[in-house]
Design an enzyme around this catalytic site. Structure first.
Site, short mmCIF file in Angstrom:
data_model
loop_
_atom_site.label_atom_id
_atom_site.label_comp_id
_atom_site.label_asym_id
_atom_site.label_seq_id
_atom_site.Cartn_x
_atom_site.Cartn_y
_atom_site.Cartn_z
N HIS A 103 24.67 139.23 0.91
CA HIS A 103 24.91 138.37 1.88
C HIS A 103 23.92 136.97 1.25
CE1 HIS A 103 27.32 140.17 4.82
NE2 HIS A 103 26.44 141.57 4.55
N ASP A 163 31.17 151.15 3.36
CA ASP A 163 31.07 149.85 4.66
C ASP A 163 31.83 150.18 5.80
OD1 ASP A 163 29.97 147.61 5.80
OD2 ASP A 163 31.13 146.30 4.34
#
Length: 376
Positions: free
Chosen positions: A190, A266
């Site tokens: 991120h 995920d």
């Protein structure tokens, strides 16, 4: 139900053998057999026995989300065990401190003691809040600078094994050393950081990359970005092989560049569930056409399970042995777990049994046979 013996083509650290494996008190007590090549494994008609899958990035499954608190993580660990995951990291969302406290308080007991019928929850993957607000992906915007005090408060509630952070955020590079000293592992993700930011973080001791290619600066030949730092320098990185998050060509490039690239799902609450709306932390996401997205179309985790991840890798051309390393062994090694992710004497009896089409037939977690998903 505990098992005591398995027969078939068994993948050992030295390759496949046609033989038997014995289990005592949840661990492998004996293993013997004659070597077999991949062709024989696929064509001799015996069960294929691989190390149980290890998933270091799990947000949910079976309609439950890790941030819910209560017994949500137990339900998640049950769903993923039915798809061959024998151990996992419960993964948080970027959230206010009090929400993380609620989530980790609930995680603590299942990390301490595995429930029957579930995967072993090894601990927590803290995905944020120490990330870049410009690369949130599907994360809510509760980002903040790294805090040793906050981490120790959370770690006292449930064991944090892995932390994702963005190295370009002021203070985060200097944050890595105290994290390593406290026993945490650090991944980069991120992130809107540059190639140089990624290299600097690796030099400080960061050792992985979170869902490679997604929510990070991409590769350009004059600005290699965070992806370039991973491809050029990483030994470990996680990747989501659902063939939606990352193009097969990019997966192949990463496989050639990163020796210990390993798979994660995920996965969200939508994994194992019909199309519809589900929670992802404080967000609402929609499962449709095999994907999970926010209202604006942004990918928001996945519906992937690790048995399908293995089949996808083999479909890309990997041999079963290499696909197994990338769905089990490398993840175990990344966490420093030498008694999981491999089938050998003394290791935990975490195993999946597959047919020639790589469909799950049996799952064993620490010697306990798990009821499979298709038996529900």
């Amino acid at each position: 139900m505990p098992i005591s013996r398995l027969e078939g083509h068994i993948l050992t650290p030295r390759g496949f053998v046609r033989g038997t494996l014995s289990v005592d008190d949840g661990r492998i007590s004996a293993l013997q057999g004659e070597p077999r090549n991949e062709y024989a494994v696929r064509h001799e008609g015996l069960p294929i026995v691989l190390p149980g899958f290890i998933d270091l990035h799990v947000h949910g499954g079976g309609g439950s989300d890790t941030m819910e608190g209560g017994d949500a993580v137990e339900r998640i660990a049950r769903l993923h065990a039915r798809h061959g995951t024998t151990s996992l990291l419960a993964t948080t969302m970027t959230a206010p401190h009090d929400d993380l406290v609620t989530a980790l308080t609930a995680m603590g007991s299942i990390c301490e003691k595995r429930r029957p019928g579930t995967a072993r929850v090894l601990g927590v993957h803290l995905e944020g809040p120490y990330i870049n607000a410009g690369k949130l992906g599907a994360q809510p915007d509760f980002v903040r600078p790294g805090s040793v005090e906050e981490l120790h408060q959370l770690h006292a509630l449930a064991p944090i094994r892995l932390i994702t952070l963005a190295p370009e955020i002021p203070g985060n590079l200097d944050f890595i050393a105290p994290l390593l000293a406290a026993g945490f592992r650090v991944q980069l993700g991120h992130s809107a950081g540059s190639y140089e930011d990624g290299v600097a973080a690796l030099e400080r001791g960061a050792s992985g990359f979170t869902h490679l290619f997604n929510a990070m600066t991409g590769l350009h030949h004059r600005a290699p970005g965070m992806v370039g730092a991973a491809l050029a320098h990483a030994r470990y990185a996680e990747i989501i092989p659902d063939l939606l998050h990352v193009h097969p060509g990019a997966i192949r490039a990463a496989l050639r560049a990163i020796p210990c690239l390993y798979c994660v799902t995920d996965s969200t609450a939508a994994a194992g569930m019909p199309d519809g709306n589900y929670k992802l932390g404080s967000l609402t996401v929609t499962k449709c056409l095999g994907g999970v997205r926010l209202e604006d179309g942004t990918l928001a985790g996945s519906t992937l399970t690790m048995d399908q991840a293995l089949r996808n890798l083999v479909g890309l051309g990997l041999e079963i042995e290499e696909a197994s390393r990338r769905t089990a062994t490398h993840a175990a090694d990344f966490l420093g777990l030498h008694d999981r992710g491999r089938l050998e004497r003394g290791a935990w009896a975490d195993m999946v049994v597959l047919d020639a089409n790589l469909q799950l037939q049996r799952v064993i977690v620490e010697g306990e046979e798990i009821e499979l998903a298709h038996a529900e």
